[in-house]
Design an enzyme around this catalytic site. Structure first.
Site: not given
Ligand code: PAF
Length: 297
Positions: A39-40, A42, A66, A153, A185, A194-196
Site C-alpha cells: 500500500h502507499e 510501503h 512470525q 514507524e 503514512v 495497514s494491510s489489515r
C-alpha cells in the site's frame, strides 16, 4: 526490475548493482523488507529509499515463523503480480521473492530472540512473533547485504527489535545506524495505513478513526504535564466508547528500549496502542515530547 527467487542469482545481481555502471563503483543499495499486499505506506518507504541510495531492493516474503498458531497465515493477502507491477513503476531494481523452502530449508534450526524490547506490547500479545521477525530480517539482511534498510514507524516495536538485533549482532550490512524508520503514512482522516484495514467493515472503518485521534489527544495531555496513568485510562475509555471491543495495550514507553514510563518523559518517548475492532487488531503509535524537548530558558 529483476524478480529473483533464489539466493545465488540474488547475490550476483546485488553485487552487479553495487559495482554500478562502467566507471563507477561502490553504489549504494537499500533493502525494504515486506510481506507484500503493498500500500502507499510501503511505496513511501521505496520513495524515501530512492532519494538516499542508488538502488532499491524490495523483498516480499510472507514469513510463516512470525504467525502464531491462532493467526491465519493462509489468509494473509498474497498478490505478487500486482505488487511486482507496482514496484516496477516505482523504479525498484530487484524484487526478492523467495519461497519458504529457500528461506527455511530442511533442517533449519536457528532462532534469534531479542529479549527486553521484544517482550511487552505486541510481544506479549503475540508470543514468538518477534523471534520470527528478528530471525527472518537477519536472514534477509544477510541474503541481500544492503547498506541501508527502511521500515515503517507504524510497527515501532518491530523497528526497535530490529535495531537492537543489528546492534547486538554487530551487523554491518546494514549497520544498526543505517536502519531508518519512516514516519507512518495516514489516510486523510488520520487512520494509519495497514494491510489489515481492508478487513474493516465500512462502519468499523469509520469508528477506527478514534484510534489515532485518541492517541494524539493523549500525547498532547501528557506533553502538557497531565498524569500519565489517568491519560491512558481516558484513552482506553474513549476507544471502548467509540466501538473498539478490547485494548491489548496502551502504554507510554522509552522510544528505544520500550521500557514503560509512568511520568512525563525526560527522553524520547512513544505512545503505543493496540486495540481490536470487530475481528481486526489495529496498532498505532505517536511520539510524545517531554521535558527534554523544552526550549532552554
Ligand atoms: O513488517 C513486515 O511486513 C514484516 O514483519 C517484515 C519486517 C517484512 C518481516 O517479515
Amino acid at each position: 526490475m529483476q524478480i529473483i527467487k533464489h539466493i545465488i542469482p540474488l547475490r550476483d545481481s546485488v553485487e552487479a548493482l553495487r559495482n554500478g555502471a562502467a566507471g563507477r563503483s561502490a553504489e549504494t543499495v537499500a533493502l525494504i523488507p515486506t510481506m507484500g499486499a503493498l500500500h502507499e505506506g510501503h511505496l513511501t518507504l521505496v520513495r524515501e529509499a530512492r532519494k538516499r541510495v542508488d538502488h532499491v531492493v524490495v523483498s516480499i516474503f510472507v514469513n510463516p515463523t512470525q504467525f502464531g498458531p491462532n493467526e491465519d497465515l493462509d489468509a494473509y493477502p498474497r498478490q505478487l503480480e500486482q505488487d511486482s507491477a507496482t514496484l516496477e513503476r516505482e523504479g525498484v531494481a530487484i524484487l526478492w521473492a523467495p519461497d519458504v523452502t529457500e528461506v527455511y530449508p530442511e533442517g533449519f534450526a536457528t532462532n534469534i530472540s531479542v529479549s527486553g524490547v521484544s517482550e511487552n506490547y505486541c510481544g506479549a500479545a503475540r508470543p514468538g512473533h518477534f523471534d520470527g521477525v528478528a530471525t527472518v530480517v537477519c536472514k534477509l539482511f544477510n541474503q541481500v547485504r544492503p547498506d541501508y534498510a527502511f521500515f515503517g514507524e507504524k510497527d515501532w516495536q518491530q523497528l526497535a527489535v530490529i535495531r537492537r538485533m543489528a546492534r547486538d549482532l554487530d551487523l554491518t550490512l546494514p549497520h544498526a545506524d543505517h536502519i531508518h524508520g519512516v514516519p507512518t503514512v495516514r489516510e486523510e482522516d488520520g487512520l494509519a495505513l495497514s494491510s489489515r484495514n481492508r478487513y474493516l467493515s465500512p462502519e468499523n472503518r469509520q469508528r477506527a478513526i478514534a484510534l489515532p485521534r485518541a492517541i494524539r489527544r493523549t500525547a498532547d495531555r501528557i506533553e502538557r504535564g497531565e498524569d500519565v496513568s489517568a491519560s491512558l485510562s481516558e484513552l482506553k475509555r474513549a476507544l471502548l466508547e467509540a466501538g473498539f471491543s478490547s485494548i491489548d495495550y496502551a502504554s507510554l514507553a522509552d522510544a528505544t528500549t520500550l521500557e514503560p514510563l509512568d511520568t512525563r518523559p525526560d527522553r524520547p518517548a512513544r505512545l503505543l496502542v493496540a486495540a481490536r475492532i470487530g475481528t481486526t487488531r489495529l496498532i498505532d503509535n505517536m511520539p510524545v515530547a517531554g521535558s527534554h524537548d523544552k526550549p532552554a530558558p
